[in-house]
Motif scaffolding. Structure first.
Motif, PDB file in Angstrom:
ATOM      1  N   UNK A 124     -34.387  38.508  -1.428  1.00 47.97           N
ATOM      2  CA  UNK A 124     -33.320  39.339  -1.629  1.00 47.97           C
ATOM      3  C   UNK A 124     -33.729  40.929  -1.263  1.00 47.97           C
ATOM      4  N   UNK A 125     -33.453  41.542  -0.114  1.00 49.72           N
ATOM      5  CA  UNK A 125     -33.626  42.968   0.029  1.00 49.72           C
ATOM      6  C   UNK A 125     -32.702  43.914  -0.577  1.00 49.72           C
ATOM      7  N   UNK A 126     -33.286  44.689  -1.480  1.00 55.05           N
ATOM      8  CA  UNK A 126     -32.566  45.678  -2.170  1.00 55.05           C
ATOM      9  C   UNK A 126     -32.683  47.065  -1.616  1.00 55.05           C
ATOM     10  N   UNK A 127     -33.466  47.481  -1.013  1.00 52.21           N
ATOM     11  CA  UNK A 127     -33.573  48.512   0.065  1.00 52.21           C
ATOM     12  C   UNK A 127     -34.062  48.517   1.077  1.00 52.21           C
ATOM     13  N   UNK A 128     -33.798  48.974   2.304  1.00 51.89           N
ATOM     14  CA  UNK A 128     -34.874  49.058   3.378  1.00 51.89           C
ATOM     15  C   UNK A 128     -34.281  50.167   4.252  1.00 51.89           C
ATOM     16  N   UNK A 129     -35.102  51.337   4.090  1.00 44.91           N
ATOM     17  CA  UNK A 129     -34.638  52.756   4.631  1.00 44.91           C
ATOM     18  C   UNK A 129     -35.690  53.240   5.504  1.00 44.91           C
ATOM     19  N   UNK A 130     -35.507  53.545   6.814  1.00 47.64           N
ATOM     20  CA  UNK A 130     -36.383  54.362   7.556  1.00 47.64           C
ATOM     21  C   UNK A 130     -36.798  55.612   7.270  1.00 47.64           C
ATOM     22  N   UNK A 131     -38.230  55.940   7.387  1.00 45.46           N
ATOM     23  CA  UNK A 131     -38.659  57.359   7.047  1.00 45.46           C
ATOM     24  C   UNK A 131     -38.998  58.015   8.215  1.00 45.46           C
TER      25      UNK A 131
END
Length: 212
Positions: free
Chosen positions: A131-138
């Motif tokens: 389960x992905x909780x957060x996936x954010x580009x930087x």
């Protein structure tokens, strides 16, 4: 699950007390290239010693590695001599590696994301366990990369005590603007543990700054 890692040795003075009163957190000093990291009070950090046999280990500290440290509020986790995913206390590491031009040409954010745990392979093979909780580009002054938080159910064959467990992993990978250094910040423990330590883990991740 424990992945063989190099032996670790205690580093000397690694924190600078930021207040005369007993601090709630300590600022880690002595990191390369202006890297800054704050650890909650009671957490410890140790160096990862060089191990020429660990060529396939994500904590391999050959000559291209500028710094490699592991940290936890539990000294037993640090003494385990391995990367701990399913511990009852958080286990984390900070890894700063220099890349050659050839490595840069062959490396993507996807490669870096899967460097410790096979995230994409696991999700493609059995999406129900992850389960992905957060996936954010930087993309900022530090460089470019990705912050990823996810939970995954480890089968009994992949845990340290042979019991199926859910673990939560918080991982940040950043390639420097000059694309010659990669920094990885990784923290993991059982999902129950992660929930208890959530605010402390978030504080560590949010405090991390690097100019590599």
């Amino acid at each position: 699950m424990r992945v063989p890692a190099p032996l670790m040795t205690l580093i000397g003075t690694l924190v600078l007390v930021v207040s005369c009163a007993p601090p709630s957190a300590t600022l880690v000093s002595g990191l390369p290239n202006g890297t800054v990291l704050t650890l909650p009070r009671g957490w410890q950090m140790v160096d990862v010693a060089a191990d020429p046999l660990a060529v396939n280990n994500p904590l391999n500290v050959g000559p291209e590695v500028l710094d490699a440290k592991v940290f936890s509020p539990d000294p037993n986790e640090l003494a385990a001599g391995s990367i701990v995913l399913d511990g009852s206390a958080p286990y984390g590491f900070l890894h700063v590696r220099q890349f050659t031009q050839e490595q840069i040409a062959e490396t993507s954010i996807r490669d870096l994301r899967n460097g410790v745990f096979p995230f994409d392979k696991t999700r493609a093979r059995n999406p129900a366990v992850l389960k992905v909780i957060d996936q954010s580009p930087i993309s900022d002054q530090r460089g470019f990369g990705e912050h990823l938080t996810f939970s995954v159910r480890l089968p009994s064959t992949a845990t340290s005590d042979g019991v199926t467990k859910s673990v939560t992993i918080d991982q940040t990978v950043i390639m420097s603007p000059a694309t010659n250094h990669v920094s990885v910040l990784f923290v993991a423990c059982t999902s129950d543990c992660f929930e208890v330590f959530q605010s402390q883990i978030d504080g560590i991740v949010n405090s991390w700054r690097t100019t590599t």
